[in-house]
Design an enzyme around this catalytic site. Structure first.
Site, PDB file in Angstrom:
ATOM      1  CD  GLU A 149      -2.820  -3.569  -7.215  1.00  0.00           C
ATOM      2  OE1 GLU A 149      -2.054  -3.950  -8.079  1.00  0.00           O
ATOM      3  OE2 GLU A 149      -2.716  -3.896  -6.017  1.00  0.00           O
ATOM      4  CB  CYS A 202      -4.837  -1.447   1.426  1.00  0.00           C
ATOM      5  SG  CYS A 202      -3.179  -0.930   0.997  1.00  0.00           S
ATOM      6  CB  CYS A 206       4.786   5.575  -6.216  1.00  0.00           C
ATOM      7  SG  CYS A 206       5.589   6.248  -4.735  1.00  0.00           S
ATOM      8  CB  CYS A 227      10.884   1.821  -2.397  1.00  0.00           C
ATOM      9  SG  CYS A 227      10.499   3.365  -1.548  1.00  0.00           S
ATOM     10  CB  CYS A 274       7.845  -0.648  -3.923  1.00  0.00           C
ATOM     11  SG  CYS A 274       6.149  -0.108  -4.183  1.00  0.00           S
ATOM     12  CB  SER A 279       2.001   4.026   5.166  1.00  0.00           C
ATOM     13  OG  SER A 279       3.273   3.460   4.997  1.00  0.00           O
ATOM     14  CB  CYS A 339       0.507  -3.384  -2.729  1.00  0.00           C
ATOM     15  SG  CYS A 339      -0.391  -1.942  -3.211  1.00  0.00           S
TER      16      CYS A 339
END
Ligand code: SAH
Length: 360
Positions: free
Chosen positions: A97, A110, A117, A121, A124, A194, A342
């Site tokens: 994305e 972004c 990932c 988290c 997320c 980030s 996201c």
């Protein structure tokens, strides 16, 4: 060198052309077509001799179907405010994305740094599917070019806040930053990286940035999300291996090496970490630190039942920090009507697919 050309600078393209038995001038032409003209495939670079193009196309590079190294758009979702999410396919059948966020006089892209990932988290959407692989330099730069093409506007800002943990792919991230600045003319100060924090990586990132980029002027944003270790571990299970004090020490180290202040991101989850006592504890934790806090109201994801904070709680949290002399801002939610947080566009797409996405 058999890698896609996107991501290479002018000198490297000149060298590459010469290694192919062409003149350095061909490398400069390629540079113009890759970055200024946004060519999608070698076919489009009609200034190059046709015989050479055909010879190259017979042997594509590793990691792409074409020497240029662009992705294919799979899906596009445009919100009422113009926020545009793209689902892009990589050469090996993964999807990532990328989001274009327009605001007065700005266009922020972004970008994702990984396919999926591993950080998991809890709040997320991307973390729910684990990591497939890291992205290569051309796959990161391609996202910025894809948004430029679709929105017909030059991106002014880039934030590494899409899928993935940039500090687990920092060499590609630094190479992409170098390319965005050197080849696309962006300013390092308009770029933000980030991270949720990976042990022992921040001082190295600071040093590698100076070596690789000559200076470290991009903004480092650290996803803190909680004012103490216990609550942070609840939200970010991987933080178990990285005590909050060690993370802050590494941030201080980063500031000392780069001379740049860091910013802290703090997701506000209704009733969980958005109370005045959390704001007070956060202000105490980062007292004396040259920093800026960015509050992010939670965007709901389907897998969890966290709550969005009330507007009153967001405002009270902001004010509590401000009164304690913490520089603070609240991130406006953009594109919520399109597909919320996201990573969600991609997850919905994967659910709708009949088979595994990795059929590459
Ligand atoms: N791995 C990096 C970058 C990707 S996430 C990091 O964690 O910083 C970019 C930002 O979006 C992070 O601050 C992350 O915590 C936040 N985020 C993730 N899911 C979210 C959600 N559902 N609502 C609001 N912010 C979210």
């Amino acid at each position: 060198m058999s890698v896609p050309l996107l991501g290479l600078g002018r000198p490297a393209l000149e060298d590459w052309a010469e290694a192919q038995g062409q003149s350095a001038f061909r490398g400069r032409q390629l540079h113009d077509w890759l970055y200024a003209k946004g060519a999608r495939s070698l076919d489009q670079v009609t200034v190059l001799p046709k015989a050479w193009r055909q010879q190259l196309q017979a042997v594509p590079p590793a990691g792409a179907n074409d020497w240029i190294g662009r992705s294919r758009e799979v899906q596009r979702s445009v919100a009422r405010d113009g926020t545009t999410k793209l689902l892009l396919a990589t050469h090996d059948g993964h999807t990532i994305e990328t989001v274009g966020i327009p605001a007065e006089g700005r266009l922020t892209v972004c970008v994702s740094s990984q396919v999926g990932c591993p950080m998991a988290c809890r709040f997320c959407a991307t973390g729910k599917g684990g990591l497939q692989r890291s992205l290569a330099v051309h796959e990161i730069v391609d996202q910025v070019l894809s948004v430029r093409e679709v929105m017909d506007q030059r991106p002014s800002h880039v934030v590494f806040m899409g899928m993935g943990e940039p500090l687990l792919n920092s060499e590609a991230v630094l190479a992409a930053i170098d390319c965005l600045c050197t080849d696309l003319g962006m300013a390092q100060r308009q770029i933000t990286v980030s991270t949720v924090g990976v042990p022992k990586t921040l001082p190295t990132l600071a040093e590698r940035s100076l070596e690789r980029l000559g200076r470290a002027q991009y903004t480092l944003a650290v996803s803190l999300h909680a004012p103490d270790q216990r609550l942070r571990e609840e939200l970010i299970p991987t933080s178990h291996a990285y005590p909050i004090e060690a993370l802050l020490d590494d941030c201080r180290h980063y500031v000392a090496i780069t001379g740049r202040r860091v910013s802290f991101e703090y997701i506000l989850l209704g009733g969980l970490n958005d109370q005045p006592r959390h704001a007070e504890a956060l202000a105490r934790l980062i007292r004396g630190f040259q920093s800026h806090v960015n509050l992010i109201p939670y965007n709901p994801i389907v897998e969890e039942d966290f709550q969005r904070p009330t507007p009153a709680a967001v405002e009270a949290f902001r004010r509590a920090l401000q009164e304690r002399h913490v520089a603070v801002s609240v991130r406006a939610s953009r594109g919520l009507d399109a597909d919320a947080a996201c990573g969600q566009l991609r997850r919905r797409h994967l659910e709708q697919m009949p088979a595994s996405p990795s059929h590459g």
